[in-house]
Design an enzyme around this catalytic site. Structure first.
Site, mmCIF file in Angstrom:
data_model
loop_
_atom_site.group_PDB
_atom_site.id
_atom_site.type_symbol
_atom_site.label_atom_id
_atom_site.label_comp_id
_atom_site.label_asym_id
_atom_site.label_seq_id
_atom_site.Cartn_x
_atom_site.Cartn_y
_atom_site.Cartn_z
ATOM 1 N N ALA A 36 -5.416 13.511 -5.062
ATOM 2 C CA ALA A 36 -5.611 13.892 -3.653
ATOM 3 C C ALA A 36 -4.477 13.296 -2.826
ATOM 4 O O ALA A 36 -4.688 12.535 -1.880
ATOM 5 C CB ALA A 36 -6.988 13.459 -3.140
ATOM 6 N N LEU A 37 -3.273 13.623 -3.248
ATOM 7 C CA LEU A 37 -2.086 12.987 -2.686
ATOM 8 C C LEU A 37 -1.869 13.384 -1.228
ATOM 9 O O LEU A 37 -2.230 14.483 -0.810
ATOM 10 C CB LEU A 37 -0.855 13.371 -3.526
ATOM 11 C CG LEU A 37 -0.956 13.051 -5.018
ATOM 12 C CD1 LEU A 37 0.329 13.439 -5.738
ATOM 13 C CD2 LEU A 37 -1.273 11.578 -5.259
ATOM 14 N N GLY A 60 1.310 9.393 2.483
ATOM 15 C CA GLY A 60 1.473 7.994 2.076
ATOM 16 C C GLY A 60 1.977 7.934 0.638
ATOM 17 O O GLY A 60 2.909 7.194 0.315
ATOM 18 N N HIS A 61 1.354 8.737 -0.238
ATOM 19 C CA HIS A 61 1.816 8.779 -1.635
ATOM 20 C C HIS A 61 3.231 9.345 -1.722
ATOM 21 O O HIS A 61 4.054 8.859 -2.511
ATOM 22 C CB HIS A 61 0.901 9.678 -2.487
ATOM 23 C CG HIS A 61 -0.492 9.159 -2.654
ATOM 24 N ND1 HIS A 61 -1.595 9.840 -2.201
ATOM 25 C CD2 HIS A 61 -0.956 8.022 -3.226
ATOM 26 C CE1 HIS A 61 -2.686 9.152 -2.497
ATOM 27 N NE2 HIS A 61 -2.332 8.047 -3.116
ATOM 28 N N GLY A 83 0.813 0.969 -1.634
ATOM 29 C CA GLY A 83 0.778 1.035 -0.173
ATOM 30 C C GLY A 83 0.087 -0.192 0.417
ATOM 31 O O GLY A 83 -0.843 -0.744 -0.175
ATOM 32 N N GLU A 84 0.548 -0.586 1.590
ATOM 33 C CA GLU A 84 -0.051 -1.745 2.264
ATOM 34 C C GLU A 84 -1.402 -1.418 2.894
ATOM 35 O O GLU A 84 -2.082 -2.304 3.381
ATOM 36 C CB GLU A 84 0.900 -2.279 3.340
ATOM 37 C CG GLU A 84 2.089 -3.006 2.758
ATOM 38 C CD GLU A 84 2.914 -3.716 3.801
ATOM 39 O OE1 GLU A 84 2.733 -3.438 5.011
ATOM 40 O OE2 GLU A 84 3.759 -4.556 3.418
ATOM 41 N N LYS A 85 -1.781 -0.144 2.916
ATOM 42 C CA LYS A 85 -3.102 0.163 3.466
ATOM 43 C C LYS A 85 -4.167 -0.594 2.675
ATOM 44 O O LYS A 85 -5.129 -1.109 3.230
ATOM 45 C CB LYS A 85 -3.398 1.664 3.431
ATOM 46 C CG LYS A 85 -4.740 1.973 4.098
ATOM 47 C CD LYS A 85 -5.113 3.412 4.029
ATOM 48 C CE LYS A 85 -5.525 3.853 2.676
ATOM 49 N NZ LYS A 85 -6.870 3.386 2.263
#
Ligand code: PAF
Length: 283
Positions: free
Chosen positions: A31-32, A35-36, A146-148
């Site tokens: 489910a890119l 962010g990806h 990712g920093e999320k």
């Protein structure tokens, strides 16, 4: 783009590469989103070969319902990865990755307590297990996160050091839409109305950063939690040190304060975080 579905095949293929070719790895659950894309683009720019994995790791879901409703968009993901010039998609089965029953036990220390660890028991053990297995199969030069998922990033750094993986961990800034909403695969499950509301999470994080001078950390965290409670079901709003993940009592407890939040928007659980450092040398 080559697609591999079996770990022996991909690891044989990687062994056949010329010595010295660098391999960038972007682990995902599919489910890119943009962010990806940013992670894949960076890996393509920094390495000779980029591998993206799509594997919905059952071990890291503490709620079956969450696993069952995790969005699946395989064809769109393949098209996107082709467009990004990703070289390899690794899409193994559960049986392949977990062919043996053995599991490591992890003692993450303070980074594995509180926040996601508290509200999703077993989640980080599942993340660590799958990343450990992926690193053993692929032996990537660099891996991009990712920093999320900031606490996850800390767990991955811990794991890499603990098990002496030779992979360099590259943390990448959270990608946000125009409204500030952090990109997430879970956003695909939001209704149009929820999607619009969801940007209040970033607004609340920004309020927190901008009002640091007026309150003590726990007081400010409570104000932000209450603000979110109007339209969301927040699980936590925590101000913690971004390295130890320990909640702050006083601002002097940390040079690197960061606000972390998890909240349900309808039935969709969203997380986000923001550095509360406001000076120019922001980390
Ligand atoms: O962040 C994710 O999507 C997952 O936790 C990861 C890193 C792919 C491990 O399954």
């Amino acid at each position: 783009m080559q697609i591999f579905k079996s770990s022996p095949e991909i690891s044989d293929y990687l062994k056949s590469l010329h010595n010295g070719q660098t391999v960038g790895f972007v682990p995902t659950m599919g489910a890119l989103h943009s962010g990806h894309s940013a992670l894949v683009e960076r890996s393509v720019a920094e390495n000779d070969i980029t591998i993206c994995s799509i594997f919905v790791n059952p071990l890291q879901f503490n709620r079956k319902e969450d696993l069952d409703t995790y969005p699946d968009r395989m064809q769109a993901d393949i098209d996107l990865l082709e467009d990004l010039n990703c070289h390899i998609l690794f899409n193994p089965s559960k049986e392949d990755i977990y062919s043996d029953e053995s599991r490591l036990t992890y003692d993450f220390g303070s980074i594995g307590k509180g926040m996601e660890a508290e509200y999703r028991p077993g989640h980080f053990e599942g993340v660590a297990e799958v990343i450990h297995r992926f690193f053993n199969i692929l032996k990537p030069t660099r891996a991009y996160f990712g920093e999320k998922d900031y606490q996850q990033l800390a767990i991955v750094r811990w794991l890499t050091e603990k098990y002496a993986h030779s992979t360099e961990i590259v943390g990448c800034e959270t990608i946000r839409d125009k409204s500030g909403l952090a990109m997430s695969s879970r956003n695909y499950n939001l209704s149009a109305e929820e999607y619009e509301k969801a940007s209040d999470i970033f607004k609340t994080l920004s309020y927190c950063r901008d009002n640091k001078g007026s309150f003590q950390p726990q007081e400010l965290a409570k104000i932000c939690f209450d603000m979110l409670s109007v339209d969301f079901r927040p699980e936590y709003f925590t101000i913690a040190d971004q390295f130890t993940m320990e909640p702050l009592k006083e601002w002097t407890d940390s040079e690197y304060p960061r606000a972390f939040v998890a909240a349900y928007c309808g039935n969709v659980r969203l997380i986000d975080n923001l550095s509360l450092i406001t000076n120019k040398n922001e980390k």
